[in-house]
Design a protein around this motif. Structure first.
Motif, PDB file in Angstrom:
ATOM      1  N   GLN A 220       0.837  -1.183   0.000  1.00 13.89           N
ATOM      2  CA  GLN A 220       0.000   0.000   0.000  1.00 13.89           C
ATOM      3  C   GLN A 220       0.880   1.244   0.000  1.00 13.89           C
ATOM      4  O   GLN A 220       2.091   1.151  -0.189  1.00 13.89           O
ATOM      5  CB  GLN A 220      -0.965  -0.059   1.182  1.00 13.89           C
ATOM      6  N   LEU A 221       0.284   2.404   0.215  1.00 16.80           N
ATOM      7  CA  LEU A 221       0.953   3.685  -0.064  1.00 16.80           C
ATOM      8  C   LEU A 221       2.361   3.795   0.522  1.00 16.80           C
ATOM      9  O   LEU A 221       3.334   3.951  -0.211  1.00 16.80           O
ATOM     10  CB  LEU A 221       0.089   4.838   0.436  1.00 16.80           C
ATOM     11  N   HIS A 222       2.492   3.720   1.840  1.00 14.53           N
ATOM     12  CA  HIS A 222       3.797   3.970   2.452  1.00 14.53           C
ATOM     13  C   HIS A 222       4.780   2.846   2.149  1.00 14.53           C
ATOM     14  O   HIS A 222       5.990   3.089   1.998  1.00 14.53           O
ATOM     15  CB  HIS A 222       3.637   4.177   3.960  1.00 14.53           C
TER      16      HIS A 222
ATOM     17  N   ALA B  19       4.805   1.153  -0.621  1.00 14.80           N
ATOM     18  CA  ALA B  19       5.226   1.384  -2.011  1.00 14.80           C
ATOM     19  C   ALA B  19       6.321   2.444  -2.072  1.00 14.80           C
ATOM     20  O   ALA B  19       7.308   2.294  -2.809  1.00 14.80           O
ATOM     21  CB  ALA B  19       4.032   1.802  -2.862  1.00 14.80           C
ATOM     22  N   TYR B  20       6.166   3.514  -1.305  1.00 12.04           N
ATOM     23  CA  TYR B  20       7.215   4.543  -1.267  1.00 12.04           C
ATOM     24  C   TYR B  20       8.519   3.975  -0.695  1.00 12.04           C
ATOM     25  O   TYR B  20       9.614   4.297  -1.170  1.00 12.04           O
ATOM     26  CB  TYR B  20       6.774   5.740  -0.431  1.00 12.04           C
TER      27      TYR B  20
ATOM     28  N   TRP C  24       0.942  -2.671  -9.648  1.00  8.02           N
ATOM     29  CA  TRP C  24       0.959  -1.539  -8.720  1.00  8.02           C
ATOM     30  C   TRP C  24       0.799  -0.226  -9.482  1.00  8.02           C
ATOM     31  O   TRP C  24       0.031   0.650  -9.072  1.00  8.02           O
ATOM     32  CB  TRP C  24       2.259  -1.509  -7.927  1.00  8.02           C
TER      33      TRP C  24
ATOM     34  N   ASP D  38      -2.755   0.298 -10.557  1.00  4.65           N
ATOM     35  CA  ASP D  38      -3.622   0.640  -9.422  1.00  4.65           C
ATOM     36  C   ASP D  38      -3.480   2.108  -9.048  1.00  4.65           C
ATOM     37  O   ASP D  38      -4.483   2.816  -8.852  1.00  4.65           O
ATOM     38  CB  ASP D  38      -3.277  -0.226  -8.205  1.00  4.65           C
ATOM     39  N   TRP D  39      -2.241   2.593  -8.952  1.00  7.03           N
ATOM     40  CA  TRP D  39      -2.043   3.981  -8.536  1.00  7.03           C
ATOM     41  C   TRP D  39      -2.427   4.961  -9.634  1.00  7.03           C
ATOM     42  O   TRP D  39      -2.848   6.089  -9.346  1.00  7.03           O
ATOM     43  CB  TRP D  39      -0.605   4.202  -8.048  1.00  7.03           C
TER      44      TRP D  39
ATOM     45  N   HIS E 291      -2.869   8.839  -8.264  1.00  6.58           N
ATOM     46  CA  HIS E 291      -1.793   9.255  -7.366  1.00  6.58           C
ATOM     47  C   HIS E 291      -0.537   9.433  -8.210  1.00  6.58           C
ATOM     48  O   HIS E 291       0.287   8.526  -8.360  1.00  6.58           O
ATOM     49  CB  HIS E 291      -1.558   8.218  -6.266  1.00  6.58           C
TER      50      HIS E 291
ATOM     51  N   ASP F 106       2.187  11.289  -7.901  1.00  3.26           N
ATOM     52  CA  ASP F 106       3.505  11.327  -7.278  1.00  3.26           C
ATOM     53  C   ASP F 106       4.073   9.908  -7.155  1.00  3.26           C
ATOM     54  O   ASP F 106       5.216   9.639  -7.564  1.00  3.26           O
ATOM     55  CB  ASP F 106       3.413  11.983  -5.899  1.00  3.26           C
ATOM     56  N   LEU F 107       3.291   8.994  -6.600  1.00  5.52           N
ATOM     57  CA  LEU F 107       3.763   7.622  -6.460  1.00  5.52           C
ATOM     58  C   LEU F 107       3.903   6.949  -7.820  1.00  5.52           C
ATOM     59  O   LEU F 107       4.868   6.197  -8.052  1.00  5.52           O
ATOM     60  CB  LEU F 107       2.810   6.821  -5.576  1.00  5.52           C
TER      61      LEU F 107
ATOM     62  N   ARG G 259      -1.883  14.242  -6.325  1.00  5.66           N
ATOM     63  CA  ARG G 259      -2.992  13.321  -6.583  1.00  5.66           C
ATOM     64  C   ARG G 259      -4.179  14.111  -7.122  1.00  5.66           C
ATOM     65  O   ARG G 259      -4.468  15.217  -6.645  1.00  5.66           O
ATOM     66  CB  ARG G 259      -3.382  12.595  -5.293  1.00  5.66           C
TER      67      ARG G 259
END
Length: 311
Positions: free
Chosen positions: A184-186, A188-189, A223, A226-227, A232, A234-235, A272
């Motif tokens: 998930q978000l964090h 992935a970063y 991934w 999905d983003w 989103h 930035d990601l 986003r």
């Protein structure tokens, strides 16, 4: 059952995203400046140095031969000179921070970028040596991918490493190859930044171990899709950078088209959804990171595309 690989994005599309992003960064360079209030407060200074460090890392990558076109390379070099001479006062800002916060890794991480480019500040280098000789420096508590960043900065400076790179990599999320649905978000970063440190910000893609490269090639396309669906940007841009570092880069044309469409006509990229509105300085604070990422992603993907390195 077989699946068809996505059509790769054309180089003109990839290059255009970065060209517009770099133009916006150049036009808004004064928003990176530190104020007197920033310099007076350590916590504020640390926070305001983060965008300068991001600018330096990204512009160093863009200034590399073969990654960006001539005009982009010239702009990136100009912004690097601006960052060192005007934003950091020839390194004096970092030296002052090192004096006030001797166990902060921030001065080392930012200075390493300029050190690679031939800039020197003897006073800062002397101040960096003292804390690194202590047990406290080796015991600094930080998440594993951040520790990789410190080890990479030490490596770039030619310093004795304060830890083992391979052992640290094994403790990262990417090193443990998590279940793909758990990214998930964090997380992935964390994965993208682990790749940045492994490859020295895209300079050495062979730094990704073969097993981890296979893992990323298997799951990164899902991934990214999905983003992109969640808008989103930035990601998604960071995932594009990782993709360009892999042995078989996808350079997914459909996803890159969505990404390019999200970019404002001025070249700024929102984090986003749509571009925010408001005071220019407030908008800058919101969008400078995804715009830097878009310039980085564009240059990496364009270089990969032109070298025939897509899937």
């Amino acid at each position: 059952m077989t699946t068809t690989a996505p059509a790769p994005a054309p180089p003109a599309l990839l290059h255009g995203v970065g060209d517009r992003a770099l133009a916006w960064l150049d036009a808004n360079r004064d928003h990176f400046r530190l104020t007197e209030a920033d310099r007076a407060r350590g916590d504020a200074l640390m926070e305001r140095l983060k965008p300068i460090g991001e600018l330096a890392i990204n512009m160093r990558m863009l200034s590399r031969e073969g990654v960006a076109g001539g005009r982009q390379r010239e702009r990136a070099t100009s912004l690097l000179d601006f960052a060192w001479r005007e934003l950091l006062d020839g390194g004096n800002v970092l030296a002052a921070l090192q004096h006030d916060e001797p166990f902060s890794p921030v001065p080392l991480e930012i200075y390493a970028v300029f050190h690679e480019l031939g800039h020197r500040h003897p006073g800062l280098e002397a101040a960096l040596r003292a804390p690194r000789a202590t047990r406290a420096w080796q015991a600094l508590e930080m998440v594993p991918n951040r520790r990789l960043g410190v080890l990479n900065a030490e490596r770039r400076m030619g310093l004795e490493p304060s830890g083992d790179f391979a052992e640290t990599l094994a403790t990262t999320v990417l090193g443990r190859q998590p279940e793909p649905w758990a990214v998930q978000l964090h997380i992935a970063y964390d994965i993208t930044h682990t790749v940045f440190h492994l490859t020295n910000w895209g300079e050495q893609p062979e730094g990704i171990p073969e097993e981890l490269a296979r893992y990323l090639e298997l799951y990164l396309p899902a991934w990214a899709a999905d983003w992109a669906e969640l808008e989103h940007w930035d990601l998604l841009g960071e995932l594009f950078i990782v993709d360009a570092c892999l042995p078989h880069a996808a350079l997914d044309g459909a996803l890159w088209e969505r990404y390019a469409a999200a970019q404002s006509p001025t070249g700024a990229m929102p984090v986003r959804g749509p571009m925010p509105e408001g005071d220019p300085s407030d908008v800058f604070d919101l969008v400078h990171h995804p715009t830097l990422v878009s310039a980085f992603a564009s240059a990496m993907a364009t270089s990969r595309s032109l070298s025939g390195g897509g899937a």
